[in-house]
Design a protein around this motif. Structure first.
Motif, PDB file in Angstrom:
ATOM      1  N   ALA A 359      -5.492   1.590   6.121  1.00 12.02           N
ATOM      2  CA  ALA A 359      -5.049   1.075   5.013  1.00 12.02           C
ATOM      3  C   ALA A 359      -5.558  -0.018   4.219  1.00 12.02           C
ATOM      4  CB  ALA A 359      -3.490   0.444   5.129  1.00 12.02           C
ATOM      5  N   SER A 362      -7.239   0.667   0.800  1.00 14.44           N
ATOM      6  CA  SER A 362      -6.520   0.563  -0.492  1.00 14.44           C
ATOM      7  C   SER A 362      -6.947  -0.644  -1.251  1.00 14.44           C
ATOM      8  CB  SER A 362      -5.039   0.806  -0.066  1.00 14.44           C
ATOM      9  OG  SER A 362      -4.484  -0.275   0.503  1.00 14.44           O
ATOM     10  N   ALA A 363      -7.052  -1.802  -0.588  1.00 16.31           N
ATOM     11  CA  ALA A 363      -7.339  -3.295  -1.130  1.00 16.31           C
ATOM     12  C   ALA A 363      -8.720  -3.245  -1.830  1.00 16.31           C
ATOM     13  CB  ALA A 363      -6.921  -4.389  -0.142  1.00 16.31           C
ATOM     14  N   CYS A 364      -9.020  -2.385  -2.697  1.00 14.19           N
ATOM     15  CA  CYS A 364     -10.405  -2.526  -3.243  1.00 14.19           C
ATOM     16  C   CYS A 364     -10.303  -1.856  -4.745  1.00 14.19           C
ATOM     17  CB  CYS A 364     -11.309  -1.643  -2.440  1.00 14.19           C
ATOM     18  SG  CYS A 364     -12.827  -1.274  -3.196  1.00 14.19           S
ATOM     19  N   SER A 365     -10.577  -2.566  -5.849  1.00 16.93           N
ATOM     20  CA  SER A 365     -10.687  -1.895  -7.200  1.00 16.93           C
ATOM     21  C   SER A 365     -11.831  -0.904  -7.466  1.00 16.93           C
ATOM     22  CB  SER A 365     -10.489  -2.965  -8.073  1.00 16.93           C
ATOM     23  OG  SER A 365     -11.598  -3.685  -8.354  1.00 16.93           O
ATOM     24  N   LEU A 366     -12.664  -0.804  -6.349  1.00 19.88           N
ATOM     25  CA  LEU A 366     -13.858  -0.096  -6.403  1.00 19.88           C
ATOM     26  C   LEU A 366     -14.808  -0.741  -7.743  1.00 19.88           C
ATOM     27  CD1 LEU A 366     -12.873   3.465  -5.993  1.00 19.88           C
ATOM     28  CD2 LEU A 366     -14.020   2.179  -4.382  1.00 19.88           C
ATOM     29  N   GLY A 368     -17.258  -2.638  -7.249  1.00 21.61           N
ATOM     30  CA  GLY A 368     -18.669  -2.446  -7.161  1.00 21.61           C
ATOM     31  C   GLY A 368     -19.697  -3.731  -7.198  1.00 21.61           C
ATOM     32  N   LYS A 382     -19.118   3.437  -2.061  1.00 21.34           N
ATOM     33  CA  LYS A 382     -19.232   4.712  -1.982  1.00 21.34           C
ATOM     34  C   LYS A 382     -18.551   4.912  -0.479  1.00 21.34           C
ATOM     35  CE  LYS A 382     -22.740   8.255  -1.245  1.00 21.34           C
ATOM     36  NZ  LYS A 382     -24.435   8.504  -0.777  1.00 21.34           N
ATOM     37  N   ASN A 385     -14.931   4.901  -0.750  1.00 18.40           N
ATOM     38  CA  ASN A 385     -14.521   6.103  -1.256  1.00 18.40           C
ATOM     39  C   ASN A 385     -14.273   7.123  -0.177  1.00 18.40           C
ATOM     40  OD1 ASN A 385     -14.556   8.443  -2.752  1.00 18.40           O
ATOM     41  ND2 ASN A 385     -14.560   7.298  -4.586  1.00 18.40           N
ATOM     42  N   ARG A 386     -15.454   7.216   0.539  1.00 17.95           N
ATOM     43  CA  ARG A 386     -15.498   8.138   1.535  1.00 17.95           C
ATOM     44  C   ARG A 386     -14.431   8.091   2.662  1.00 17.95           C
ATOM     45  NH1 ARG A 386     -19.428  10.175   5.621  1.00 17.95           N
ATOM     46  NH2 ARG A 386     -17.918  10.987   7.384  1.00 17.95           N
ATOM     47  N   ARG A 388     -11.472   6.789   2.060  1.00 16.82           N
ATOM     48  CA  ARG A 388     -10.319   7.012   1.408  1.00 16.82           C
ATOM     49  C   ARG A 388     -10.001   8.724   1.490  1.00 16.82           C
ATOM     50  NH1 ARG A 388      -9.623   3.663  -3.995  1.00 16.82           N
ATOM     51  NH2 ARG A 388      -9.336   1.469  -3.061  1.00 16.82           N
ATOM     52  N   ALA A 389     -11.282   9.430   1.238  1.00 17.36           N
ATOM     53  CA  ALA A 389     -10.956  10.655   1.269  1.00 17.36           C
ATOM     54  C   ALA A 389     -10.609  11.345   2.999  1.00 17.36           C
ATOM     55  CB  ALA A 389     -12.473  11.450   0.864  1.00 17.36           C
ATOM     56  N   VAL A 392      -7.168  10.828   3.923  1.00 13.18           N
ATOM     57  CA  VAL A 392      -5.963  11.793   3.494  1.00 13.18           C
ATOM     58  C   VAL A 392      -6.429  13.326   3.653  1.00 13.18           C
ATOM     59  CG1 VAL A 392      -4.951  10.206   1.777  1.00 13.18           C
ATOM     60  CG2 VAL A 392      -6.966  11.688   1.044  1.00 13.18           C
ATOM     61  N   GLN A 395      -8.648  18.746   6.554  1.00 13.70           N
ATOM     62  CA  GLN A 395      -9.602  19.365   7.563  1.00 13.70           C
ATOM     63  C   GLN A 395      -9.900  18.333   8.511  1.00 13.70           C
ATOM     64  OE1 GLN A 395     -11.727  20.064   4.294  1.00 13.70           O
ATOM     65  NE2 GLN A 395      -9.905  21.415   3.481  1.00 13.70           N
TER      66      GLN A 395
ATOM     67  N   SER B  57      -9.041   8.285  -5.138  1.00 12.55           N
ATOM     68  CA  SER B  57      -7.713   8.142  -4.209  1.00 12.55           C
ATOM     69  C   SER B  57      -8.116   8.812  -3.145  1.00 12.55           C
ATOM     70  CB  SER B  57      -6.509   8.651  -5.012  1.00 12.55           C
ATOM     71  OG  SER B  57      -6.374   7.987  -6.190  1.00 12.55           O
ATOM     72  N   GLY B  58      -9.197   9.635  -2.960  1.00 14.55           N
ATOM     73  CA  GLY B  58      -9.521  10.370  -1.530  1.00 14.55           C
ATOM     74  C   GLY B  58      -9.233  11.991  -1.748  1.00 14.55           C
ATOM     75  N   TYR B  59      -8.715  12.301  -2.941  1.00 14.53           N
ATOM     76  CA  TYR B  59      -8.330  13.829  -3.007  1.00 14.53           C
ATOM     77  C   TYR B  59      -9.497  14.617  -3.878  1.00 14.53           C
ATOM     78  CZ  TYR B  59      -3.861  12.711  -1.177  1.00 14.53           C
ATOM     79  OH  TYR B  59      -2.770  12.195  -0.279  1.00 14.53           O
ATOM     80  N   ARG B  60     -10.555  14.684  -2.703  1.00 14.23           N
ATOM     81  CA  ARG B  60     -11.517  15.304  -3.382  1.00 14.23           C
ATOM     82  C   ARG B  60     -11.370  16.701  -3.959  1.00 14.23           C
ATOM     83  NH1 ARG B  60     -16.651  12.500  -0.312  1.00 14.23           N
ATOM     84  NH2 ARG B  60     -16.191  10.308  -1.049  1.00 14.23           N
ATOM     85  N   ASN B 149     -21.836  -2.977 -12.931  1.00 13.21           N
ATOM     86  CA  ASN B 149     -22.112  -2.585 -11.726  1.00 13.21           C
ATOM     87  C   ASN B 149     -22.838  -1.082 -11.342  1.00 13.21           C
ATOM     88  OD1 ASN B 149     -21.713  -5.276 -10.903  1.00 13.21           O
ATOM     89  ND2 ASN B 149     -19.747  -4.735 -10.550  1.00 13.21           N
ATOM     90  N   GLY B 182      -8.902  -1.049 -11.928  1.00 18.31           N
ATOM     91  CA  GLY B 182      -9.147   0.032 -10.521  1.00 18.31           C
ATOM     92  C   GLY B 182      -8.213   1.176 -10.641  1.00 18.31           C
ATOM     93  N   PHE B 185      -5.665   1.855  -7.937  1.00 17.15           N
ATOM     94  CA  PHE B 185      -5.499   0.467  -7.097  1.00 17.15           C
ATOM     95  C   PHE B 185      -4.634  -0.348  -7.539  1.00 17.15           C
ATOM     96  CE2 PHE B 185      -6.908  -3.954  -7.412  1.00 17.15           C
ATOM     97  CZ  PHE B 185      -6.656  -4.233  -6.245  1.00 17.15           C
ATOM     98  N   GLN B 189      -1.859  -1.218  -4.838  1.00 19.49           N
ATOM     99  CA  GLN B 189      -1.769  -2.544  -4.577  1.00 19.49           C
ATOM    100  C   GLN B 189      -1.227  -3.447  -5.877  1.00 19.49           C
ATOM    101  OE1 GLN B 189      -1.790  -3.661  -1.889  1.00 19.49           O
ATOM    102  NE2 GLN B 189      -3.085  -2.497  -0.379  1.00 19.49           N
ATOM    103  N   ILE B 192      -1.763  -7.518  -5.689  1.00 19.82           N
ATOM    104  CA  ILE B 192      -3.247  -8.018  -5.690  1.00 19.82           C
ATOM    105  C   ILE B 192      -3.684  -7.704  -7.052  1.00 19.82           C
ATOM    106  CG2 ILE B 192      -5.641  -7.828  -4.725  1.00 19.82           C
ATOM    107  CD1 ILE B 192      -4.510  -6.619  -2.125  1.00 19.82           C
TER     108      ILE B 192
END
Lengths: 476, 251
Positions: A359, A362-366, A368, A382, A385-386, A388-389, A392, A395, B57-60, B149, B182, B185, B189, B192
């Motif tokens: 979890a 999730s506490a990141c607005s990316l 950078g 990056k 992000n990886r 997070r993928a 969820v 596979q 969100s990780g849903y690639r 960035n 974000g 995000f 969150q 935050i």
């Protein structure tokens, strides 16, 4: 901890942190200062980039050749008279250290600042077995008095005000008069600790860099407590992660420069210790025995993945933490892990598993910012992000991070499937737009947490698609 | 007017779903700025979203399917201009990762290489010259994190604004700090994110500027929504609209 429970626990820590206005003010002013100090050390951005690339290359080279370098390191250390021990995990490391201390009959130990000792929870392990470990770094000493954990990897007690510290010292050492004067407080701590150094049976420290070529353990510090802990007691036990090795002595200066400048904005720290062997015949001081405990604790697993491997380049400067806009809001304890902030959000899920602490990602607005300041160019956004993928994914593979797919929730899965259906087709998306614009009055006035802090933006009465055609732009 | 050597005769406009649905005037202004400079602007009507929300969100898999549709809307080898650093960054930086090893990887990499954020395009490719026709005003700029960035183009918006003689740009505290949007995000969150946008609004307002200008509608929706909720007077505006308003003779 189940996926739901870890998220709930994390949210509750966040809520508590956000409710503490004083802590936020403390973190804000401390981080502002650290960012300004760092910037002053790097006036030339191009030169900085060059230095970061060099440091990145040094660390990447060491990690690529890790097994060879570790063998070489061990060989050199043994030649130099330093005893080397290997630990698969925290339990093994603690048991090894306890055994060494027991054999020497040690009851009282002084310890320099070491995040790896936090990682393995060394103090509790020893205390449960009747050995008192005293923290000698001022920040760690304060936290030990308070019974708290570090909220930052470089400045562990950054969340404490000077009033908090004055009260703690006076409460535990009433022979010292109450004072809120920083110099007086430092003097008091110094007096208390000096006495402990002289009577300690053993000293424990971390390591910043280990040099394979020469068998040298490098230790960076500002207070001299590191030098005291590693030279005054008869036994010195160093404990660190296997990734801290570099190939040659010439690798150290470029890394050291970036470490101190990125961490606190210091061109060099007050002390830089290079430990190569125990006391030799005829020498007047230094420990009779020096041991190094090398900890794996998941690092070899991380190293096997080409992308995750980058995480191990970390030299623990804390710069990503100092520049993180989320950390400055919630502070270090909200993360609930040994390593907080961006580096913690990648390292901890890799170490403990996504099912335990995924979890955090999730506490990141990316935004950078972390990736921009990292002295060894770890691509932190990056990696988040990886993770997070992986959290969820459907596979599940044997490689990669533990606890894959553990944060996959049905509602979210179907939301993204629905989103894909609409946005993945020109026809359906245009129909969706038609409905959204024509029925804009039906936009809900509240949308969960978003509208707690903001008004809702309604769809326009006509989409750009329609307006562009009207304004005479070419459709294709 | 100095002409850049790689000045194209026509471009695609990738509106972004946020602009298309919520802020169409921003899109129109961006397209008009390019058209006014003598470049043909094509709006592919089937276009939707770059896939960023799902990707972050990780849903690639879902992100890839939507990105693939988007890719099919911009087939010709001409520049793609995007009025958002965040969506431009998704295409130019993350599409190559997202499409890696897929049969259409080459097409995605090709589009990534010809995709530019609007202010970046106006400065680097059109060498846009502006004459300020507006009243004296004081503004503050919020540069999106993706522009700063990820794309490293944060000075483009500043250089365009520097051409406007009646515009004073005020500097806020912690200029480089994220506004807390974000994307998902802000949903995952919210507290935050809410604390972050509060700090951002305070810093922006303390400059005394009347308007906050940015190159990203996401940041503006976040900052603008918070300003409105708190009843503050500072007005959000996208750089495209701001530039067009101040330089358009017909206004």
């Amino acid at each position: 901890m189940s996926a739901t429970n870890q998220s709930k626990a994390f949210q509750s820590r966040i809520g508590e942190a956000l409710g503490n206005q004083q802590a936020h003010t403390n973190f804000r002013s401390a981080m502002n200062m650290l960012m300004e100090n760092r910037l002053k050390q790097f006036p030339d951005q191009e030169e900085l980039l060059h230095k970061r690339q060099r440091a990145d290359a040094i660390r990447a080279h060491a990690l690529r050749n890790l097994p060879t370098l570790l063998e070489k390191l061990e060989q050199k250390l043994v030649e130099n008279g330093i005893q080397v021990h290997w630990a698969e995990n925290g339990e093994e490391a603690n048991a090894l250290i306890h055994q060494l201390l027991s054999q020497a009959g040690a009851r009282s130990v002084v310890k320099g600042k070491s995040m790896v000792s936090e990682e393995i929870d060394l103090n509790h392990y020893m205390e449960e077995r009747g050995i008192k470990v005293l923290e000698s770094d001022l920040g760690e000493f304060i936290l030990q008095l308070a019974g708290e954990t570090p909220s930052h990897i470089v400045m562990p007690a950054i969340h404490k005000s000077k009033q908090d510290i004055a009260e703690l010292i006076h409460k535990h050492y009433p022979e010292h008069p109450y004072s809120e004067d920083v110099d007086t407080l430092t003097q008091q701590a110094r007096q208390i600790l000096r006495d402990k150094f002289c009577h300690a049976d053993a000293g424990i420290s971390g390591v910043n860099f280990m040099v394979a070529e020469t068998g040298t353990l490098c230790l960076v510090e500002n207070e001299g407590n590191g030098r005291m802990s590693t030279t005054v007691p008869p036994i010195h036990i160093a404990v660190t992660g296997i990734e801290k090795v570099v190939e040659s002595l010439s690798d150290v200066p470029p890394l050291l420069e970036l470490l101190t400048k990125s961490a606190t904005g210091q061109p060099i720290t007050a002390y830089f210790n290079m430990i190569t062997r125990p006391r030799q015949r005829g020498e007047m001081d230094g420990p009779q025995e020096v041991h190094l405990v090398l900890l794996d604790n998941g690092r070899s697993h991380i190293r096997r993945d080409e992308e995750l491997l980058d995480t191990l380049r970390c030299i623990r400067c804390g710069s990503c933490i100092n520049h993180c806009p989320v950390y400055v809001q919630v502070g270090g304890h909200a993360y609930g892990t040994v390593y907080p902030g961006p580096i913690g959000s990648v390292l901890e899920p890799m170490r403990q598993g996504l099912d335990k602490i995924g979890a955090l990602t999730s506490a990141c607005s990316l935004c950078g910012a972390c990736g921009q300041v990292c002295p060894v160019q770890i691509p932190l956004p990056k990696l988040i992000n990886r993770l997070r993928a992986e959290a969820v994914t459907q596979q599940v593979e044997t490689q990669g991070v533990k606890g894959q797919g553990s944060l996959r929730k049905l509602l979210e899965v179907w939301t993204w499937k629905g989103w894909r259906l609409i946005f993945g087709s020109g026809l359906r998306y245009r129909l969706f737009k038609l409905l959204a614009t024509r029925l804009r009055r039906l936009t809900p006035p509240k949308m969960g947490g978003w509208s707690r802090y903001r008004t809702i933006a309604k769809p326009a009465s006509r989409s750009l698609d329609e307006m562009a055609a009207k304004a005479g732009f070419d459709h294709e | 007017m100095a002409m850049s050597s790689d000045r194209p005769s026509e471009v695609y406009f990738l509106a972004t779903c946020l602009t298309d649905l919520l802020y169409p005037r921003v899109g129109l202004a961006g397209m008009e700025l390019i058209r006014r400079a003598g470049v043909r602007v094509i709006y592919p009507k089937r276009q939707s979203c770059c896939g960023q929300p799902a990707y972050n969100s990780g849903y690639r898999d879902e992100a890839l399917k939507v990105a693939r549709h988007q890719l099919s809307c911009f087939p010709r080898n001409i520049p793609v201009v995007v009025p958002s650093g965040s969506c431009a960054g998704m295409v130019s930086h993350h599409w190559p990762e997202l499409f890696a090893g897929k049969p259409d990887e080459a097409e995605a990499v090709n589009m990534a290489g010809r995709t530019f954020e609007l202010t970046q395009f106006l400065v680097d490719h059109l060498d846009l010259q502006l004459e300020d026709l507006g009243e004296p005003t004081e503004i503050v700029v919020h540069t999106s994190c993706s522009s700063r960035n990820e794309l490293g183009i944060e000075e483009r918006i500043e250089s365009l604004l520097a051409q406007l003689s009646n515009v004073t740009v005020r500097e806020q505290a912690r200029k480089a700090e994220c506004c807390g949007f974000g994307g998902t995000f802000s949903i995952k969150q919210p507290d935050i994110s809410g604390a972050m946008v509060q700090d951002k609004c305070d810093a922006l307002e303390q400059t005394g500027a009347t308007r906050v200008v940015s190159q990203d509608c996401g940041c503006l929706m976040n900052i603008g929504g918070a300003l409105e909720k708190q009843g503050r007077t500072l007005q959000p505006q996208h750089i495209a609209e701001f530039l067009l308003e101040r330089t358009n003779v017909s206004n």
